[in-house]
Design a protein around this motif. Structure first.
Motif, mmCIF file in Angstrom:
data_model
loop_
_atom_site.group_PDB
_atom_site.id
_atom_site.type_symbol
_atom_site.label_atom_id
_atom_site.label_comp_id
_atom_site.label_asym_id
_atom_site.label_seq_id
_atom_site.Cartn_x
_atom_site.Cartn_y
_atom_site.Cartn_z
ATOM 1 N N LEU A 11 0.829 -1.209 0.000
ATOM 2 C CA LEU A 11 0.000 0.000 0.000
ATOM 3 C C LEU A 11 0.862 1.256 0.000
ATOM 4 C CD1 LEU A 11 -2.868 -0.981 2.473
ATOM 5 C CD2 LEU A 11 -2.948 -0.885 -0.024
ATOM 6 N N HIS A 12 1.969 1.247 0.739
ATOM 7 C CA HIS A 12 2.870 2.397 0.734
ATOM 8 C C HIS A 12 3.504 2.595 -0.639
ATOM 9 C CE1 HIS A 12 2.798 2.086 5.225
ATOM 10 N NE2 HIS A 12 2.664 3.387 5.045
ATOM 11 N N ALA A 13 3.869 1.498 -1.287
ATOM 12 C CA ALA A 13 4.434 1.599 -2.638
ATOM 13 C C ALA A 13 3.409 2.166 -3.617
ATOM 14 C CB ALA A 13 4.917 0.224 -3.108
ATOM 15 N N LEU A 14 2.152 1.728 -3.488
ATOM 16 C CA LEU A 14 1.092 2.284 -4.341
ATOM 17 C C LEU A 14 0.890 3.777 -4.091
ATOM 18 C CD1 LEU A 14 -1.688 -0.451 -4.323
ATOM 19 C CD2 LEU A 14 -0.269 0.267 -6.248
ATOM 20 N N LEU A 15 0.996 4.184 -2.839
ATOM 21 C CA LEU A 15 0.865 5.599 -2.506
ATOM 22 C C LEU A 15 1.954 6.420 -3.178
ATOM 23 C CD1 LEU A 15 -0.473 7.880 -0.860
ATOM 24 C CD2 LEU A 15 1.070 7.261 1.014
ATOM 25 N N VAL A 16 3.188 5.965 -3.080
ATOM 26 C CA VAL A 16 4.313 6.682 -3.700
ATOM 27 C C VAL A 16 4.158 6.716 -5.217
ATOM 28 C CG1 VAL A 16 6.807 6.592 -4.087
ATOM 29 C CG2 VAL A 16 5.895 6.222 -1.797
ATOM 30 N N LEU A 17 3.795 5.593 -5.809
ATOM 31 C CA LEU A 17 3.588 5.524 -7.253
ATOM 32 C C LEU A 17 2.475 6.463 -7.708
ATOM 33 C CD1 LEU A 17 4.307 4.028 -9.939
ATOM 34 C CD2 LEU A 17 2.447 2.476 -9.377
ATOM 35 N N SER A 18 1.387 6.505 -6.971
ATOM 36 C CA SER A 18 0.261 7.366 -7.336
ATOM 37 C C SER A 18 0.600 8.843 -7.209
ATOM 38 C CB SER A 18 -0.959 7.051 -6.468
ATOM 39 O OG SER A 18 -1.405 5.763 -6.731
ATOM 40 N N ILE A 19 1.308 9.207 -6.171
ATOM 41 C CA ILE A 19 1.696 10.607 -6.007
ATOM 42 C C ILE A 19 2.658 11.018 -7.109
ATOM 43 C CG2 ILE A 19 2.970 12.204 -4.519
ATOM 44 C CD1 ILE A 19 1.627 10.787 -2.135
ATOM 45 N N GLY A 20 3.572 10.128 -7.479
ATOM 46 C CA GLY A 20 4.459 10.413 -8.610
ATOM 47 C C GLY A 20 3.693 10.561 -9.911
ATOM 48 N N THR A 21 2.713 9.705 -10.119
ATOM 49 C CA THR A 21 1.883 9.786 -11.319
ATOM 50 C C THR A 21 1.071 11.072 -11.328
ATOM 51 O OG1 THR A 21 1.728 7.378 -11.377
ATOM 52 C CG2 THR A 21 0.096 8.596 -12.647
ATOM 53 N N LEU A 22 0.546 11.454 -10.177
ATOM 54 C CA LEU A 22 -0.228 12.694 -10.092
ATOM 55 C C LEU A 22 0.609 13.906 -10.467
ATOM 56 C CD1 LEU A 22 -2.446 12.477 -6.908
ATOM 57 C CD2 LEU A 22 -3.181 12.905 -9.238
ATOM 58 N N SER A 23 1.847 13.915 -10.035
ATOM 59 C CA SER A 23 2.699 15.064 -10.354
ATOM 60 C C SER A 23 2.924 15.187 -11.858
ATOM 61 C CB SER A 23 4.035 14.970 -9.613
ATOM 62 O OG SER A 23 4.788 13.881 -10.104
ATOM 63 N N VAL A 24 2.881 14.081 -12.581
ATOM 64 C CA VAL A 24 3.055 14.114 -14.038
ATOM 65 C C VAL A 24 1.752 14.476 -14.746
ATOM 66 C CG1 VAL A 24 3.591 12.700 -16.057
ATOM 67 C CG2 VAL A 24 4.967 12.478 -13.995
ATOM 68 N N ILE A 25 0.648 13.851 -14.355
ATOM 69 C CA ILE A 25 -0.600 14.074 -15.098
ATOM 70 C C ILE A 25 -1.214 15.439 -14.821
ATOM 71 C CG2 ILE A 25 -1.123 11.626 -15.282
ATOM 72 C CD1 ILE A 25 -3.243 11.977 -13.116
ATOM 73 N N MET A 26 -0.882 16.058 -13.724
ATOM 74 C CA MET A 26 -1.447 17.375 -13.437
ATOM 75 C C MET A 26 -0.664 18.506 -14.111
ATOM 76 S SD MET A 26 -4.209 17.098 -11.898
ATOM 77 C CE MET A 26 -5.160 15.908 -11.022
ATOM 78 N N LYS A 27 0.375 18.180 -14.846
ATOM 79 C CA LYS A 27 1.133 19.199 -15.567
ATOM 80 C C LYS A 27 0.545 19.488 -16.944
ATOM 81 C CE LYS A 27 5.529 18.497 -13.298
ATOM 82 N NZ LYS A 27 6.922 18.086 -13.422
ATOM 83 N N ARG A 28 -0.458 18.737 -17.341
ATOM 84 C CA ARG A 28 -1.063 18.921 -18.662
ATOM 85 C C ARG A 28 -1.980 20.130 -18.666
ATOM 86 N NH1 ARG A 28 -2.267 12.863 -20.855
ATOM 87 N NH2 ARG A 28 -0.180 12.100 -20.502
ATOM 88 N N GLU A 29 -2.414 20.515 -19.888
ATOM 89 C CA GLU A 29 -3.323 21.657 -19.993
ATOM 90 C C GLU A 29 -4.650 21.334 -19.317
ATOM 91 O OE1 GLU A 29 -4.409 19.179 -23.558
ATOM 92 O OE2 GLU A 29 -2.482 20.003 -23.027
#
Length: 121
Positions: A11-29
């Motif tokens: 679950l901790h690994a999923l949390l880190v992965l999701s937060i990393g993914t969020l930082s990438v996908i929220m940079k879009r227009e």
């Protein structure tokens, strides 16, 4: 390492992965639209999960179990992240492509569920 500790580490690994993914996908227009979709999805997930966990199911392994009866990681982080990714992928598609992509996402989630339940049996 015990089974419960492995599940918490996962679950901790999923949390880190999701937060990393969020930082990438929220940079879009259209960042404002994606944030709205993310938070709306998270809020509705919490409301529905409270209803379901009160009457029907319990989660044996979850983050912050003394505070929440719901699976807070899934409701606030994982599912809204996947929803935003799906919405970004299908933003300008036609119906046939949207249906194809929803099947793509659905079968991955079903597959993970089957693996999870077969491992716990």
């Amino acid at each position: 390492m015990g089974r419960k500790k492995k599940e918490i580490a996962f679950l901790h690994a999923l949390l880190v992965l999701s937060i990393g993914t969020l930082s990438v996908i929220m940079k879009r227009e259209s960042k404002k639209d994606w944030l709205f979709a993310y938070f709306f999805n998270g809020i509705t997930n919490i409301a529905l999960d409270k209803l379901v966990t009160k009457n029907f199911i319990t989660y044996p392994t979850r983050m912050l179990p003394k505070i929440f009866n719901i699976h807070i990681l899934y409701d606030i982080v994982l599912y809204p992240t996947v929803t935003v990714i799906y919405n970004q992928m299908t933003n300008k598609n036609r119906l046939a492509a949207i249906l194809y992509k929803v099947c793509f996402f659905k079968w991955k989630m079903v597959g993970l569920g089957i693996i999870r339940f077969s491992a716990s049996a």
